[in-house]
Motif scaffolding. Structure first.
Motif, mmCIF file in Angstrom:
data_model
loop_
_atom_site.group_PDB
_atom_site.id
_atom_site.type_symbol
_atom_site.label_atom_id
_atom_site.label_comp_id
_atom_site.label_asym_id
_atom_site.label_seq_id
_atom_site.Cartn_x
_atom_site.Cartn_y
_atom_site.Cartn_z
ATOM 1 N N PHE A 97 0.818 -1.209 0.000
ATOM 2 C CA PHE A 97 0.000 0.000 0.000
ATOM 3 C C PHE A 97 0.856 1.264 0.000
ATOM 4 N N ILE A 98 0.405 2.251 -0.769
ATOM 5 C CA ILE A 98 0.976 3.591 -0.718
ATOM 6 C C ILE A 98 -0.066 4.476 -0.035
ATOM 7 N N CYS A 99 0.313 4.998 1.139
ATOM 8 C CA CYS A 99 -0.645 5.746 1.953
ATOM 9 C C CYS A 99 -0.315 7.233 1.882
ATOM 10 N N SER A 100 -0.536 7.824 0.718
ATOM 11 C CA SER A 100 -0.351 9.265 0.564
ATOM 12 C C SER A 100 -1.646 9.954 0.963
ATOM 13 N N ALA A 101 -1.543 11.253 1.316
ATOM 14 C CA ALA A 101 -2.736 11.976 1.746
ATOM 15 C C ALA A 101 -3.799 11.927 0.645
ATOM 16 N N LEU A 102 -3.369 12.127 -0.606
ATOM 17 C CA LEU A 102 -4.315 12.113 -1.722
ATOM 18 C C LEU A 102 -4.196 10.815 -2.504
ATOM 19 N N GLU A 103 -5.315 10.223 -2.860
ATOM 20 C CA GLU A 103 -5.307 8.992 -3.647
ATOM 21 C C GLU A 103 -4.634 9.215 -4.996
ATOM 22 N N SER A 104 -4.847 10.401 -5.567
ATOM 23 C CA SER A 104 -4.286 10.681 -6.894
ATOM 24 C C SER A 104 -2.761 10.727 -6.853
ATOM 25 N N ASP A 105 -2.182 10.961 -5.683
ATOM 26 C CA ASP A 105 -0.714 10.958 -5.586
ATOM 27 C C ASP A 105 -0.141 9.537 -5.588
ATOM 28 N N ALA A 106 -0.945 8.560 -5.230
ATOM 29 C CA ALA A 106 -0.496 7.168 -5.345
ATOM 30 C C ALA A 106 -0.679 6.696 -6.787
ATOM 31 N N GLY A 107 -1.758 7.122 -7.406
ATOM 32 C CA GLY A 107 -1.986 6.806 -8.818
ATOM 33 C C GLY A 107 -2.588 5.436 -9.021
ATOM 34 N N PRO A 108 -3.055 5.194 -10.254
ATOM 35 C CA PRO A 108 -3.810 3.965 -10.516
ATOM 36 C C PRO A 108 -2.985 2.673 -10.460
ATOM 37 N N ILE A 214 2.035 -4.374 3.652
ATOM 38 C CA ILE A 214 3.326 -3.771 3.360
ATOM 39 C C ILE A 214 3.000 -2.306 3.048
ATOM 40 N N SER A 215 3.136 -1.435 4.066
ATOM 41 C CA SER A 215 2.573 -0.087 3.978
ATOM 42 C C SER A 215 3.656 0.972 3.950
ATOM 43 N N HIS A 216 3.433 1.943 3.090
ATOM 44 C CA HIS A 216 4.399 3.035 2.917
ATOM 45 C C HIS A 216 3.683 4.364 3.088
ATOM 46 N N PRO A 218 4.481 7.925 2.139
ATOM 47 C CA PRO A 218 5.477 8.734 1.424
ATOM 48 C C PRO A 218 5.667 10.127 2.010
ATOM 49 N N GLU A 219 4.616 10.723 2.546
ATOM 50 C CA GLU A 219 4.786 12.093 3.051
ATOM 51 C C GLU A 219 5.637 12.132 4.319
ATOM 52 N N THR A 220 5.430 11.165 5.211
ATOM 53 C CA THR A 220 6.226 11.127 6.439
ATOM 54 C C THR A 220 7.417 10.183 6.298
ATOM 55 N N ARG A 221 7.528 9.571 5.103
ATOM 56 C CA ARG A 221 8.672 8.710 4.801
ATOM 57 C C ARG A 221 8.888 7.621 5.847
ATOM 58 N N GLU A 222 7.804 6.877 6.060
ATOM 59 C CA GLU A 222 7.841 5.750 7.006
ATOM 60 C C GLU A 222 7.400 4.488 6.299
ATOM 61 N N PRO A 472 5.623 -0.105 -16.329
ATOM 62 C CA PRO A 472 6.413 1.050 -16.732
ATOM 63 C C PRO A 472 7.705 1.183 -15.920
ATOM 64 N N PHE A 473 8.811 1.367 -16.620
ATOM 65 C CA PHE A 473 10.123 1.534 -15.990
ATOM 66 C C PHE A 473 10.477 0.347 -15.089
ATOM 67 N N ALA A 474 9.773 -0.796 -15.251
ATOM 68 C CA ALA A 474 9.922 -1.943 -14.356
ATOM 69 C C ALA A 474 9.658 -1.531 -12.909
ATOM 70 N N MET A 475 8.866 -0.465 -12.755
ATOM 71 C CA MET A 475 8.623 0.151 -11.447
ATOM 72 C C MET A 475 7.164 0.031 -11.003
ATOM 73 N N ALA A 476 6.337 -0.680 -11.764
ATOM 74 C CA ALA A 476 4.917 -0.748 -11.380
ATOM 75 C C ALA A 476 4.748 -1.141 -9.908
ATOM 76 N N PRO A 477 5.477 -2.137 -9.407
ATOM 77 C CA PRO A 477 5.280 -2.481 -7.990
ATOM 78 C C PRO A 477 6.094 -1.614 -7.031
ATOM 79 N N PHE A 478 6.893 -0.692 -7.546
ATOM 80 C CA PHE A 478 7.909 -0.048 -6.704
ATOM 81 C C PHE A 478 7.896 1.469 -6.691
ATOM 82 N N CYS A 479 7.028 2.103 -7.485
ATOM 83 C CA CYS A 479 7.024 3.572 -7.513
ATOM 84 C C CYS A 479 6.136 4.070 -6.377
ATOM 85 N N GLY A 480 6.671 4.923 -5.520
ATOM 86 C CA GLY A 480 5.938 5.378 -4.344
ATOM 87 C C GLY A 480 4.978 6.526 -4.626
#
Ligand code: GTP
Ligand code: SPV
Ligand code: MN
Length: 613
Positions: A97-108, A214-216, A218-222, A472-480
């Motif tokens: 999971f990417i737990c950014s404040a905005l859903e659009s910042d995690a992206g589809p 597996i939670s990330h 990004p804003e608080t970098r935890e 994309p960029f072989a980063m689909a599972p890894f872009c925060g």
């Protein structure tokens, strides 16, 4: 007179709750460790120093609990087999999971959760989750200690397997902790296998939990990881930090954190190049990183096999480091004929996870030797003979080993300043459509090639193997963050470069109608690499095609290659119908990102469509 109070009042309770903190440990780290300890209530806290003694103690402990089995020391000195729980053998992308404040910042392309909601979910799971266990405090540096390109982190974990693995994969221990003072940036990472022990309860060999997060943040970098001890879910320095969190840092600070190998290549004239290449998981990074060229006069040395941090330097070149210090490599398919360098690297001091064990106490996996031994104990611990339909080693079984053991490790692999990248390669696993190699027309076209990688799923993550997906960029599972913003960031970084690397796309995995690989791959990939670097030098001919620049006839040396007649043409076939379908697929994929797709990429798509009619 009263003695001077040396412990500040706010620091004292923390130290009481985080006993054993080394003198000089930053108050920020001590306080955080204390807060996690009061949440997870371990029986004991151990601050890891990364010493050999510590490693020996942890290994001994894991031999006692059955987490590790010692391999025959005469055949595989100081090496161990770990057998995971059957439910815990690969990355769990749908539990990441990417737990950014905005859903659009995690992206589809990411699973998003509201940060407050995720915290509320995690709190009861972590509450008391280390009961009956030891909490290890594991400080580490991603990148050489003190390098201007390095970043620091601290992971707490209740898994000794994770501690020892992190010791192989990173610069772990006292040296990293000493670099953290109260105003140093460091990434906190909390990991629990989620299997508290009641008093007197016997532990299992591979504790984990059916519930995984597996939670990330990004804003608080935890990072908060629960329920798994498998590498990509649990060694948080690796994918969670060095890619998901670091990609966000990189976006904010003007650099790139990528799922890329790095190699140093010397041509017959003695000119040195550095190449970075992004292929999706289990699509050939470790193999290319350790390639033994079949083309005379060329030399390839290893710098990294999975992650690259790239940053524009003062001269407008792109410089890269490998932030890791070890390899967590795919075992199956690794053999003397495919990757002899990896075979030599794992001679000893290696942890093997989910491979099979031979009767002589050594390891085996599919592809290690041409024929399987008559009898093995498979990765589940069951008797195995070649007549069985199931593989002896899990398809995602892995070796964990220090990079310095690699016989082809480059002398500049840990240069704190990094190396200048001359070429970037994007690849994927495609049975059809994508040619063996094509050169991008320019940086923007290169970003388009990276953004539109699609590749067949592999066993590196839970899911259906073979299914085609965009990566994309072989980063689909890894872009925060939002993948479309990642493309925009690549365009921005490229625009600042005086001397941008040339960009290429490769596909080692094209098949004929019978499902046979058309290209022999492995060491023979050096023929392609030679063309790529000759292009960079300006000495090789290319042929313009709708999808980019292909090698001119004769520009790649095919002498001595064992190809069937017609194979070479099939490797480079550009079928306009298939590519038009590809373009339609890309248009649909881009549409999922709405307005965030950079206009340059939409323009690339339309120009390609026009060239294909
Ligand atoms: P991750 O560690 O998951 O990121 O994987 P990776 O990208 O490092 O992939 P790796 O090099 O471990 O290769 C994965 C599988 O692909 C192994 O079974 C290899 O034997 C196989 N492989 C690698 N290179 C080639 C190649 O050139 N041709 C063929 N046919 N198979 C290859
Ligand atoms: C990958 O899956 O890309 C790997 C292995 O390199 S893991 O560390 O599990 O992510
Ligand atoms: Mn990887």
């Amino acid at each position: 007179t009263a003695p001077t109070q040396i412990v500040t009042p706010e620091r004292r309770p923390a130290e009481r709750l985080a006993p054993g903190a080394p003198a000089g440990a930053a108050a920020s780290v001590v306080a955080w460790v204390a807060s996690i300890a009061s949440l997870t209530t371990p029986d004991e806290i151990v601050w890891c120093d990364g010493s050999l003694r510590e490693n020996d103690l942890l290994t001994k402990l894991m031999l006692e609990t059955g987490t590790l089995t010692r391999l025959n020391p005469e055949l595989r000195p100081n090496s161990f087999l770990a057998r995971g729980d059957e439910s815990d053998v690969a990355r769990v992308e749908d539990r990441t999971f990417i737990c950014s404040a905005l859903e659009s910042d995690a992206g589809p392309t990411n699973n998003w959760r509201d940060p407050a909601e995720m915290r509320a979910t995690l709190e009861p799971l972590f509450s008391g989750s280390m009961r009956g266990r030891t909490m290890y405090v594991v400080p580490f540096s991603m990148g050489p200690l003190g390098s201007p390109l390095a970043k620091l982190g601290v992971q707490v974990t209740d898994s000794p397997y994770v501690v020892v693995s992190t010791g192989l994969m990173t610069r772990m221990g006292a040296g990293a902790l000493a670099l953290i003072d109260d105003d140093t940036e460091w990434v906190p990472a909390v990991h629990s296998v989620g299997a508290p022990l009641e008093s007197g309860q016997r532990d299992v060999a591979w504790p984990c939990n059916g519930t995984k997060y597996i939670s990330h943040f990004p804003e608080t970098r935890e990072i908060w990881s629960f329920g798994s001890a498998y590498g990509g879910n649990a060694l948080l320095a690796k994918k969670a930090f060095a890619l998901r969190i670091a990609s966000v840092m990189a976006r904010d600070e003007g650099w790139l954190a990528e799922h890329m190998l790095i190699i140093k290549v010397t041509n017959p004239a003695g000119r040195v190049f550095h190449v970075a290449a992004a292929f999706p998981s289990a699509c050939g990074k470790t193999n290319l990183a350790m390639l033994q060229p079949t083309v005379p006069g060329w030399r390839v040395e290893t710098i990294g096999d999975d992650i690259a941090w790239l940053r524009p330097d003062a001269e407008g070149r792109l410089r890269a480091i490998n932030p890791e210090a070890g390899f967590f490599g795919v075992a199956p398919g690794t053999g003397v004929s495919t990757n002899p360098v990896a075979i030599d690297t794992v001679w000893g001091n290696t942890i093997f996870t989910n491979v099979a064990m031979r009767d002589d106490g050594d390891v085996w996996w599919e592809g290690m030797t041409e024929h399987a031994p008559e009898h093995l104990v498979d990765w589940r611990g069951e008797d195995w003979t070649p007549s069985l339909a199931t593989p002896a080693a899990h398809p995602n079984s892995r070796f964990t080993v220090a990079a310095r053991q690699c016989p082809t490790i480059a002398n500049d692999w840990d240069d704190p300043e990094g190396v200048v990248i001359d070429a970037i390669i994007f690849g994927g696993r495609r049975a059809s459509t994508v040619p063996l190699v094509v050169e991008a027309r320019d940086w923007e076209h290169g970003v388009y090639l990276g953004a539109t990688i699609s590749s067949e799923r592999t066993a590196a993550a839970e899911g259906t193997v073979g299914e085609l997906r965009r990566d994309p960029f072989a980063m689909a599972p890894f872009c925060g963050y939002n993948m479309a913003d990642h493309w925009a960031h690549w365009l921005e970084v490229g625009a600042t470069l005086e001397k941008a690397p040339a960009v290429f796309q490769v596909n080692w995995f094209r098949k004929d109608a019978d499902g046979r690989f058309l290209w022999p791959g492995f060491g023979e990939n050096s023929r392609v690499l030679a063309w790529i670097l000759d292009r960079v030098e300006g000495t090789a001919d290319g042929l313009d095609s709708p999808i980019g620049v292909l090698p001119a006839p004769g520009a790649i040396d095919t002498s001595g290659l064992d190809l069937d007649p017609g194979d070479w043409d099939k490797l480079f076939e550009v079928d306009p119908t298939a590519h038009r379908r590809e373009v339609d697929g890309v248009a649909e994929f881009f549409a999922g990102f709405g307005e965030r797709v950079p206009s340059q990429l939409t323009a690339q798509l339309e120009a390609l469509r026009t060239r294909l009619v």
